[in-house]
Write an enzyme that holds these catalytic residues in place. Structure first.
Site, PDB file in Angstrom:
ATOM      1  N   LYS A  42     165.223  14.235  82.295  1.00  9.48           N
ATOM      2  CA  LYS A  42     166.007  15.423  82.661  1.00  9.48           C
ATOM      3  C   LYS A  42     165.208  16.146  83.740  1.00  9.48           C
ATOM      4  O   LYS A  42     163.994  16.045  83.758  1.00  9.48           O
ATOM      5  CB  LYS A  42     166.156  16.357  81.458  1.00  9.48           C
ATOM      6  CG  LYS A  42     166.837  15.722  80.253  1.00  9.48           C
ATOM      7  CD  LYS A  42     166.838  16.681  79.061  1.00  9.48           C
ATOM      8  CE  LYS A  42     167.569  16.105  77.870  1.00  9.48           C
ATOM      9  NZ  LYS A  42     167.519  16.978  76.683  1.00  9.48           N
ATOM     10  N   ARG A  91     171.962  18.100  64.242  1.00 15.49           N
ATOM     11  CA  ARG A  91     172.834  19.274  64.187  1.00 15.49           C
ATOM     12  C   ARG A  91     174.248  18.909  63.795  1.00 15.49           C
ATOM     13  O   ARG A  91     174.951  19.690  63.183  1.00 15.49           O
ATOM     14  CB  ARG A  91     172.871  19.964  65.562  1.00 15.49           C
ATOM     15  CG  ARG A  91     171.582  20.631  65.964  1.00 15.49           C
ATOM     16  CD  ARG A  91     171.552  20.900  67.445  1.00 15.49           C
ATOM     17  NE  ARG A  91     171.611  19.662  68.194  1.00 15.49           N
ATOM     18  CZ  ARG A  91     171.735  19.574  69.493  1.00 15.49           C
ATOM     19  NH1 ARG A  91     171.862  20.663  70.208  1.00 15.49           N
ATOM     20  NH2 ARG A  91     171.760  18.404  70.093  1.00 15.49           N
ATOM     21  N   SER A 129     169.829  23.745  74.390  1.00  6.77           N
ATOM     22  CA  SER A 129     169.102  24.399  75.482  1.00  6.77           C
ATOM     23  C   SER A 129     169.956  24.469  76.746  1.00  6.77           C
ATOM     24  O   SER A 129     169.945  25.484  77.447  1.00  6.77           O
ATOM     25  CB  SER A 129     167.806  23.649  75.762  1.00  6.77           C
ATOM     26  OG  SER A 129     166.988  23.685  74.633  1.00  6.77           O
TER      27      SER A 129
HETATM   28  N1  COA Z   1     168.451  23.525  67.761  1.00 10.08           N
HETATM   29  C1  COA Z   1     168.917  23.691  68.999  1.00 10.08           C
HETATM   30  N2  COA Z   1     168.974  22.718  69.916  1.00 10.08           N
HETATM   31  C2  COA Z   1     168.518  21.520  69.561  1.00 10.08           C
HETATM   32  C3  COA Z   1     168.019  21.272  68.280  1.00 10.08           C
HETATM   33  C4  COA Z   1     168.001  22.330  67.358  1.00 10.08           C
HETATM   34  N3  COA Z   1     167.559  22.187  66.112  1.00 10.08           N
HETATM   35  N4  COA Z   1     167.666  19.982  68.212  1.00 10.08           N
HETATM   36  C5  COA Z   1     167.933  19.448  69.412  1.00 10.08           C
HETATM   37  N5  COA Z   1     168.450  20.380  70.224  1.00 10.08           N
HETATM   38  C6  COA Z   1     168.971  20.159  71.569  1.00 10.08           C
HETATM   39  C7  COA Z   1     168.024  20.368  72.667  1.00 10.08           C
HETATM   40  O1  COA Z   1     168.005  21.693  73.081  1.00 10.08           O
HETATM   41  C8  COA Z   1     168.591  19.456  73.727  1.00 10.08           C
HETATM   42  O2  COA Z   1     169.675  20.088  74.317  1.00 10.08           O
HETATM   43  P1  COA Z   1     170.012  19.889  75.841  1.00 10.08           P
HETATM   44  O3  COA Z   1     170.052  18.417  76.096  1.00 10.08           O
HETATM   45  O4  COA Z   1     171.296  20.561  75.944  1.00 10.08           O
HETATM   46  O5  COA Z   1     168.933  20.566  76.616  1.00 10.08           O
HETATM   47  C9  COA Z   1     169.129  18.299  72.943  1.00 10.08           C
HETATM   48  O6  COA Z   1     169.349  18.793  71.663  1.00 10.08           O
HETATM   49  C10 COA Z   1     168.197  17.130  72.782  1.00 10.08           C
HETATM   50  O7  COA Z   1     166.962  17.493  73.199  1.00 10.08           O
HETATM   51  P2  COA Z   1     165.571  17.213  72.525  1.00 10.08           P
HETATM   52  O8  COA Z   1     165.594  17.292  71.054  1.00 10.08           O
HETATM   53  O9  COA Z   1     164.599  18.062  73.228  1.00 10.08           O
HETATM   54  O10 COA Z   1     165.406  15.728  72.832  1.00 10.08           O
HETATM   55  P3  COA Z   1     165.251  15.099  74.206  1.00 10.08           P
HETATM   56  O11 COA Z   1     166.316  14.070  74.237  1.00 10.08           O
HETATM   57  O12 COA Z   1     165.220  16.038  75.334  1.00 10.08           O
HETATM   58  O13 COA Z   1     163.791  14.534  74.011  1.00 10.08           O
HETATM   59  C11 COA Z   1     162.127  12.901  73.494  1.00 10.08           C
HETATM   60  C12 COA Z   1     163.592  13.229  73.726  1.00 10.08           C
HETATM   61  C13 COA Z   1     161.181  13.863  74.165  1.00 10.08           C
HETATM   62  C14 COA Z   1     161.879  12.932  72.021  1.00 10.08           C
HETATM   63  C15 COA Z   1     161.963  11.480  74.063  1.00 10.08           C
HETATM   64  O14 COA Z   1     162.375  11.448  75.397  1.00 10.08           O
HETATM   65  C16 COA Z   1     160.534  11.003  73.984  1.00 10.08           C
HETATM   66  O15 COA Z   1     160.048  10.648  72.938  1.00 10.08           O
HETATM   67  N6  COA Z   1     159.822  10.985  75.136  1.00 10.08           N
HETATM   68  C17 COA Z   1     158.438  10.571  75.221  1.00 10.08           C
HETATM   69  C18 COA Z   1     158.292   9.216  75.892  1.00 10.08           C
HETATM   70  C19 COA Z   1     158.686   8.115  74.946  1.00 10.08           C
HETATM   71  O16 COA Z   1     158.009   7.792  74.002  1.00 10.08           O
HETATM   72  N7  COA Z   1     159.835   7.490  75.246  1.00 10.08           N
HETATM   73  C20 COA Z   1     160.370   6.404  74.451  1.00 10.08           C
HETATM   74  C21 COA Z   1     161.149   6.912  73.273  1.00 10.08           C
HETATM   75  S1  COA Z   1     161.755   5.568  72.296  1.00 10.08           S
END
Ligand code: COA
Length: 159
Positions: A42, A91, A129
């Site tokens: 992102k 969620r 977010s």
């Molecule tokens: N309350 C409010 N919002 C929530 C929430 C909660 N309890 N749980 C998740 N969300 C939302 C987030 O705000 C986000 O919303 P958005 O996309 O509108 O901004 C969405 O849900 C998902 O985001 P998030 O939980 O931050 O996950 P992500 O998909 O951005 O992050 C990682 C994914 C960081 C866990 C993943 O990319 C990762 O592990 N990266 C590291 C590198 C790696 O190992 N990669 C291989 C993975 S197999």
């Protein structure tokens, strides 16, 4: 048994839904590490350093919780932190497919780390977010969705 959990995410920015989950985790785990990913494909609104700082301020005072940035594979970061558990929030049903894929891939990469899911309180189940950022950008009221320091940072950034 001492349980160390990692709660990874982009946290752009941290919301009340995330904080709710961290509070629940802190009651179950000896240590909860909120792991702020630098790159997730992102293009972030807040910089990595800002996302870490906002999360640190928002979660200060919750026992056993620390916030760290990471920019390596999640399972590798978890191993370095000696975490046995990756924590993720569910969620709604719509979260399931992506979360199932992530958990399965992480299990292939390191079978010793278990992914555990928690659900946030109902009033936070619709927060994300990106929605919060959009509402702030269009001048809507975001105070009910994010911690006060995040609301202030969003208002200042958007002007
Ligand atoms: N309350 C409010 N919002 C929530 C929430 C909660 N309890 N749980 C998740 N969300 C939302 C987030 O705000 C986000 O919303 P958005 O996309 O509108 O901004 C969405 O849900 C998902 O985001 P998030 O939980 O931050 O996950 P992500 O998909 O951005 O992050 C990682 C994914 C960081 C866990 C993943 O990319 C990762 O592990 N990266 C590291 C590198 C790696 O190992 N990669 C291989 C993975 S197999």
């Amino acid at each position: 048994m001492q349980t160390i959990a990692i709660y990874p995410g982009t946290f752009d920015p941290i919301t009340n839904g995330h904080s709710d989950l961290v509070q629940r985790a802190s009651r179950l785990c000896t240590k909860t590490i909120v792991a702020v990913a630098r790159n997730t494909g992102k293009s972030p609104f807040f910089t990595w350093e800002e996302r870490v700082e906002l999360a640190r301020e928002a979660l200060a005072g919750i026992p056993g919780v620390e916030v760290q940035g990471f920019e390596i594979l999640l399972v590798e970061f978890a191993r370095q932190c000696k975490a046995q558990v990756i924590l993720r929030g569910l969620r709604a049903v719509s979260d399931f497919e992506y979360e199932f894929q992530l958990a399965s891939m992480n299990r292939h990469l390191n079978a010793e780390i278990e992914t555990v899911f928690l659900t946030p309180a109902e009033q936070y189940s619709f927060i994300s977010s990106s929605l919060v950022r959009e509402i702030a950008r269009l001048g809507g009221d975001i105070d009910a969705f994010v911690p006060p320091n995040v609301a202030a940072a969003l208002k200042q950034r958007i002007g």
